[in-house]
Design a protein around this motif. Structure first.
Motif, PDB file in Angstrom:
ATOM      1  N   VAL A 445       0.839  -1.204   0.000  1.00 24.19           N
ATOM      2  CA  VAL A 445       0.000   0.000   0.000  1.00 24.19           C
ATOM      3  C   VAL A 445       0.872   1.251   0.000  1.00 24.19           C
ATOM      4  O   VAL A 445       0.604   2.212  -0.740  1.00 24.19           O
ATOM      5  N   LEU A 446       1.936   1.225   0.789  1.00 21.89           N
ATOM      6  CA  LEU A 446       2.833   2.382   0.867  1.00 21.89           C
ATOM      7  C   LEU A 446       3.550   2.623  -0.455  1.00 21.89           C
ATOM      8  O   LEU A 446       3.764   3.780  -0.854  1.00 21.89           O
ATOM      9  N   VAL A 447       3.930   1.545  -1.139  1.00 18.41           N
ATOM     10  CA  VAL A 447       4.641   1.680  -2.411  1.00 18.41           C
ATOM     11  C   VAL A 447       3.798   2.462  -3.418  1.00 18.41           C
ATOM     12  O   VAL A 447       4.324   3.270  -4.193  1.00 18.41           O
ATOM     13  N   LYS A 448       2.495   2.258  -3.408  1.00 18.58           N
ATOM     14  CA  LYS A 448       1.619   2.946  -4.354  1.00 18.58           C
ATOM     15  C   LYS A 448       1.656   4.462  -4.161  1.00 18.58           C
ATOM     16  O   LYS A 448       1.409   5.227  -5.098  1.00 18.58           O
ATOM     17  N   PHE A 449       1.960   4.908  -2.938  1.00 21.41           N
ATOM     18  CA  PHE A 449       2.032   6.354  -2.674  1.00 21.41           C
ATOM     19  C   PHE A 449       3.279   6.984  -3.285  1.00 21.41           C
ATOM     20  O   PHE A 449       3.384   8.206  -3.350  1.00 21.41           O
ATOM     21  N   LEU A 450       4.238   6.157  -3.730  1.00 23.43           N
ATOM     22  CA  LEU A 450       5.439   6.706  -4.369  1.00 23.43           C
ATOM     23  C   LEU A 450       5.095   7.418  -5.667  1.00 23.43           C
ATOM     24  O   LEU A 450       5.855   8.248  -6.151  1.00 23.43           O
ATOM     25  N   ASP A 451       3.934   7.091  -6.218  1.00 23.72           N
ATOM     26  CA  ASP A 451       3.507   7.685  -7.486  1.00 23.72           C
ATOM     27  C   ASP A 451       2.503   8.819  -7.275  1.00 23.72           C
ATOM     28  O   ASP A 451       1.845   9.259  -8.208  1.00 23.72           O
ATOM     29  N   SER A 452       2.396   9.297  -6.027  1.00 25.24           N
ATOM     30  CA  SER A 452       1.434  10.352  -5.701  1.00 25.24           C
ATOM     31  C   SER A 452       1.839  11.688  -6.326  1.00 25.24           C
ATOM     32  O   SER A 452       3.014  11.946  -6.599  1.00 25.24           O
ATOM     33  N   LYS A 453       0.848  12.558  -6.556  1.00 23.16           N
ATOM     34  CA  LYS A 453       1.142  13.899  -7.066  1.00 23.16           C
ATOM     35  C   LYS A 453       1.783  14.784  -6.014  1.00 23.16           C
ATOM     36  O   LYS A 453       2.464  15.757  -6.332  1.00 23.16           O
ATOM     37  N   SER A 454       1.561  14.446  -4.760  1.00 24.00           N
ATOM     38  CA  SER A 454       2.079  15.275  -3.662  1.00 24.00           C
ATOM     39  C   SER A 454       3.499  14.855  -3.288  1.00 24.00           C
ATOM     40  O   SER A 454       3.753  13.688  -2.969  1.00 24.00           O
ATOM     41  N   MET A 455       4.414  15.808  -3.325  1.00 24.31           N
ATOM     42  CA  MET A 455       5.790  15.531  -2.931  1.00 24.31           C
ATOM     43  C   MET A 455       5.873  15.088  -1.478  1.00 24.31           C
ATOM     44  O   MET A 455       6.606  14.144  -1.131  1.00 24.31           O
ATOM     45  N   GLU A 456       5.092  15.743  -0.608  1.00 22.29           N
ATOM     46  CA  GLU A 456       5.110  15.392   0.812  1.00 22.29           C
ATOM     47  C   GLU A 456       4.673  13.946   1.026  1.00 22.29           C
ATOM     48  O   GLU A 456       5.267  13.210   1.819  1.00 22.29           O
ATOM     49  N   VAL A 457       3.639  13.534   0.302  1.00 21.09           N
ATOM     50  CA  VAL A 457       3.143  12.157   0.425  1.00 21.09           C
ATOM     51  C   VAL A 457       4.193  11.168  -0.059  1.00 21.09           C
ATOM     52  O   VAL A 457       4.453  10.135   0.574  1.00 21.09           O
ATOM     53  N   ARG A 458       4.821  11.473  -1.188  1.00 26.35           N
ATOM     54  CA  ARG A 458       5.854  10.575  -1.728  1.00 26.35           C
ATOM     55  C   ARG A 458       7.010  10.413  -0.741  1.00 26.35           C
ATOM     56  O   ARG A 458       7.487   9.297  -0.495  1.00 26.35           O
ATOM     57  N   GLU A 459       7.449  11.525  -0.192  1.00 27.11           N
ATOM     58  CA  GLU A 459       8.573  11.484   0.747  1.00 27.11           C
ATOM     59  C   GLU A 459       8.206  10.695   2.006  1.00 27.11           C
ATOM     60  O   GLU A 459       9.009   9.901   2.516  1.00 27.11           O
ATOM     61  N   MET A 460       6.994  10.905   2.517  1.00 23.05           N
ATOM     62  CA  MET A 460       6.557  10.200   3.713  1.00 23.05           C
ATOM     63  C   MET A 460       6.490   8.691   3.459  1.00 23.05           C
ATOM     64  O   MET A 460       6.877   7.880   4.299  1.00 23.05           O
ATOM     65  N   ALA A 461       5.996   8.334   2.276  1.00 20.50           N
ATOM     66  CA  ALA A 461       5.865   6.918   1.941  1.00 20.50           C
ATOM     67  C   ALA A 461       7.231   6.244   1.842  1.00 20.50           C
ATOM     68  O   ALA A 461       7.442   5.150   2.382  1.00 20.50           O
ATOM     69  N   VAL A 462       8.171   6.883   1.169  1.00 27.62           N
ATOM     70  CA  VAL A 462       9.477   6.251   0.982  1.00 27.62           C
ATOM     71  C   VAL A 462      10.229   6.158   2.314  1.00 27.62           C
ATOM     72  O   VAL A 462      10.947   5.176   2.575  1.00 27.62           O
ATOM     73  N   GLU A 463      10.061   7.143   3.179  1.00 22.95           N
ATOM     74  CA  GLU A 463      10.707   7.078   4.493  1.00 22.95           C
ATOM     75  C   GLU A 463      10.122   5.959   5.340  1.00 22.95           C
ATOM     76  O   GLU A 463      10.844   5.277   6.077  1.00 22.95           O
ATOM     77  N   THR A 464       8.815   5.761   5.233  1.00 24.16           N
ATOM     78  CA  THR A 464       8.171   4.683   5.998  1.00 24.16           C
ATOM     79  C   THR A 464       8.623   3.313   5.495  1.00 24.16           C
ATOM     80  O   THR A 464       8.922   2.417   6.289  1.00 24.16           O
ATOM     81  N   ILE A 465       8.681   3.168   4.177  1.00 22.50           N
ATOM     82  CA  ILE A 465       9.162   1.900   3.599  1.00 22.50           C
ATOM     83  C   ILE A 465      10.597   1.636   4.037  1.00 22.50           C
ATOM     84  O   ILE A 465      10.955   0.510   4.417  1.00 22.50           O
ATOM     85  N   SER A 466      11.412   2.681   3.992  1.00 26.83           N
ATOM     86  CA  SER A 466      12.809   2.548   4.404  1.00 26.83           C
ATOM     87  C   SER A 466      12.921   2.058   5.842  1.00 26.83           C
ATOM     88  O   SER A 466      13.805   1.264   6.181  1.00 26.83           O
ATOM     89  N   SER A 467      12.025   2.524   6.686  1.00 27.69           N
ATOM     90  CA  SER A 467      12.022   2.101   8.092  1.00 27.69           C
ATOM     91  C   SER A 467      11.567   0.657   8.237  1.00 27.69           C
ATOM     92  O   SER A 467      12.118  -0.115   9.023  1.00 27.69           O
ATOM     93  N   LEU A 468      10.569   0.254   7.453  1.00 28.23           N
ATOM     94  CA  LEU A 468      10.013  -1.095   7.574  1.00 28.23           C
ATOM     95  C   LEU A 468      10.973  -2.180   7.100  1.00 28.23           C
ATOM     96  O   LEU A 468      11.019  -3.273   7.678  1.00 28.23           O
ATOM     97  N   ILE A 469      11.747  -1.922   6.069  1.00 30.16           N
ATOM     98  CA  ILE A 469      12.592  -2.987   5.523  1.00 30.16           C
ATOM     99  C   ILE A 469      13.856  -3.211   6.354  1.00 30.16           C
ATOM    100  O   ILE A 469      14.688  -4.050   5.993  1.00 30.16           O
ATOM    101  N   VAL A 470      13.969  -2.482   7.442  1.00 34.04           N
ATOM    102  CA  VAL A 470      15.038  -2.798   8.396  1.00 34.04           C
ATOM    103  C   VAL A 470      14.831  -4.219   8.942  1.00 34.04           C
ATOM    104  O   VAL A 470      15.781  -4.929   9.270  1.00 34.04           O
ATOM    105  N   VAL A 471      13.571  -4.635   9.011  1.00 27.90           N
ATOM    106  CA  VAL A 471      13.224  -5.974   9.511  1.00 27.90           C
ATOM    107  C   VAL A 471      13.450  -6.997   8.388  1.00 27.90           C
ATOM    108  O   VAL A 471      12.859  -6.867   7.305  1.00 27.90           O
ATOM    109  N   PRO A 472      14.297  -8.039   8.613  1.00 28.72           N
ATOM    110  CA  PRO A 472      14.599  -9.024   7.558  1.00 28.72           C
ATOM    111  C   PRO A 472      13.368  -9.655   6.941  1.00 28.72           C
ATOM    112  O   PRO A 472      13.291  -9.816   5.717  1.00 28.72           O
TER     113      PRO A 472
END
Length: 563
Positions: A445-472
């Motif tokens: 669901v978060l990955v889909k926000f990477l294609d959002s029109k809003s820069m703020e939304v895109r940045e928030m989504a990628v930062e959240t994904i970056s945090s989640l993939i810390v877990v193997p």
């Protein structure tokens, strides 16, 4: 002379006096000398006019009062004398300044005396008609003098009228101030006007007076005058013992005057906190909502907040958040989060009293609530739970993660974006939180926000994904989804789409631990773009290229070894 003729005669005298006052007031505006004296006389004449008008309708009845004819004759004589002085000043035909000063002081004192005498007649009950007509309301284009004239007339009725006359005057004032703030401005300039209104809060015209002070409080410049007239204490008494409508008006007025936190102590010192808490425990819907809003203004004072907590306010507000009426839900949630702001002890009490469960239930997608209520509730949940380690377990147990995921997929834009911010917060709470989010299915669901029109939304989504993939385990899930990898790689080619360093960091993390990830990158067609980024000095791009090159070399060597 019989009574009927007497009534006719002094009615004529009264009409003459009113006409003469009108002429005198008009003439006084044109006088250029002794301007301060004439300003005072004009004001006194306006008071007298109002008092005479107040008895005009009484005079049209068959009633007769023997004290009026001589009084009216005396008033007419004073007005004639004053009119002569006005003409002398206008024509500059007076004999000396000192003498004119003296004459003006004398006539001014006489006018005041006449007004006082009329008041005394009313006070003695000699005039009791309640249906005295009001001065005609000025038009929208009326001058400030006309406005003042009208308000002075209303003030005279406050002073000498019967209860019904006072009520009619307040109703008239309420009507005009809703359309023209000039009437409030003039009322504030008259010494006694606000004081009379405040006194009426404890009388037989309480509801009308309460509406009046409520309307006046809506004018920013008038609040200090109301406070100075001692409005807080009688408002609280109305809240405690007035009828339902008066209580709502009084609470609204308290809400307006407590927007300035300096007035909070005044409410507290007159028992207002206890009165408001009592309403929250058993008032009507609108009144409870107003009480919560007033308390929100007050709990910014630390000592008042502590008192509310000690009186069991937290438990009370948590229960209000559970009620079916949305206006009470939103006001109680707003109050709870205001109290919790920067106060760990209050947050803990809210959690202990079941506040988290109540708020999560409000936020549930199945509840038919407005977007505003959902936004308010979500902010409240995050505010209350942000610093509590135990709160994450509660949120998971109450189904909060599923609610957030639902609104990320299906929510209105404002709720969706707020849910995304909440997901970002959750991803930073703990390792356990990231695991739960991975299991719940947040990453696709978060990955889909990477294609959002809003820069703020895109940045928030990628930062959240970056945090989640810390877990193997989350990395493995992420790589298994072809759409996840495909969209992250595609975003690298889009100019200014997403922070490329974060995207590369995600890919670096994936390629370091997953052969599947490296294979998908190699076969995706995006490796050349990563190589270009490496040439542009993106450090993670260089690392990915080295990793991929090493992997290709290993594959070649492995093929030779087994040939």
């Amino acid at each position: 002379m019989d009574e009927e003729n007497s009534t006719t005669d002094h009615s004529s005298t009264l009409d003459q006096a009113l006409l003469l006052i009108s002429s005198l007031i008009s003439l006084s505006h044109s006088i250029k000398v002794f301007s301060a004296k004439w300003q005072i006389i004009r004001s006194k004449c306006q008071d007298l006019f109002s008092n005479l008008t107040a008895i005009l309708n009484w005079e049209s009845s068959a009633h007769y009062n023997s004290s009026l004819p001589p009084l009216l004759d005396s008033i007419l004589a004073t007005l004639n004398s004053c009119h002569d002085l006005a003409k002398q000043c206008f024509n500059l035909s007076y004999s000396g300044k000192l003498l004119m000063h003296s004459d003006l002081d004398i006539v001014s004192a006489k006018i005041v005396a006449h007004t006082t005498t009329i008041f005394d007649i009313y006070a003695a009950g000699l005039l009791t008609r309640s249906d005295a007509i009001l001065v005609s309301r000025p038009s929208a284009a009326a001058s400030m003098e006309d406005v003042r004239f009208y308000v002075v007339d209303l003030l005279s009725r406050f002073k000498i009228g019967s209860t019904e006359m006072k009520k009619q005057a307040i109703l008239a004032f309420n009507e005009v101030i809703q359309q023209d703030e000039r009437y409030v401005t003039v009322a504030l300039q008259l010494n006694d006007f606000i004081g009379f209104l405040v006194n009426f809060l404890d009388g037989g015209i309480q509801q009308e007076a309460t509406k009046c002070v409520c309307l006046i409080a809506g004018v920013e410049s008038s609040k200090s005058a109301l406070i100075g007239a001692g409005v807080i204490a009688p408002l609280i008494r109305v809240v405690e013992s007035g009828n339902e409508e008066s209580k709502k008006l009084a609470a609204t007025c308290l809400l307006l005057v407590t927007e300035n936190s300096d007035n909070a102590w005044s409410v507290s010192s007159h028992g207002g906190i206890s009165a408001l808490l009592k309403i929250c425990g058993g008032g009507g819907v609108e009144l409870v909502a107003l009480a919560c809003a007033v308390l929100k203004n007050l709990v910014g004072v630390e000592e008042i907040k502590r008192f509310v907590v000690e009186e069991g306010g937290i438990s009370l507000f948590v229960n209000l958040a559970k009620c079916k009426d949305e206006i009470i839900k939103i006001r109680s949630v707003d109050l709870l989060q205001t109290m919790a702001c920067n106060d760990e002890s209050v947050k803990e009490i809210i959690i202990e009293e079941g506040g988290v469960r109540a708020l999560v239930k409000v936020f549930c997608p199945k509840s038919s609530l407005s977007t505003k209520t959902r936004e308010m509730t979500l902010r409240g949940i995050v505010n209350i739970c942000c610093s509590s380690q135990n709160s994450l377990h509660l949120l998971v147990n109450y189904g909060f993660m599923d609610h957030i995921l639902y609104f990320l997929r299906h929510g209105e834009v404002s709720v969706q974006e707020l849910s995304l911010k909440t997901a970002f917060w959750l991803s930073g709470t703990s390792e356990e939180g990231r695991k739960v989010m991975g299991e719940a299915g947040f990453m696709p669901v978060l990955v889909k926000f990477l294609d959002s029109k809003s820069m703020e939304v895109r940045e928030m989504a990628v930062e959240t994904i970056s945090s989640l993939i810390v877990v193997p385990k989350n990395r493995k899930k992420f790589v298994q989804n072809d759409q996840n990898m495909g969209l992250v790689l595609r975003m690298l080619e889009v100019n200014n789409a997403v922070n490329k360093n974060l995207l590369l960091s995600i890919l670096m993390s994936l390629t370091s631990s997953s052969a599947t990830a490296r294979k998908k990158i190699a076969t995706s067609g995006y490796l050349k773009h990563i190589e270009k980024l490496a040439e542009a000095q993106f450090s993670d791009a260089k690392k990915i290229v080295r990793k991929m090159s090493s992997n290709r070399l290993g594959t070649i060597l492995n093929g030779i070894w087994h040939s």
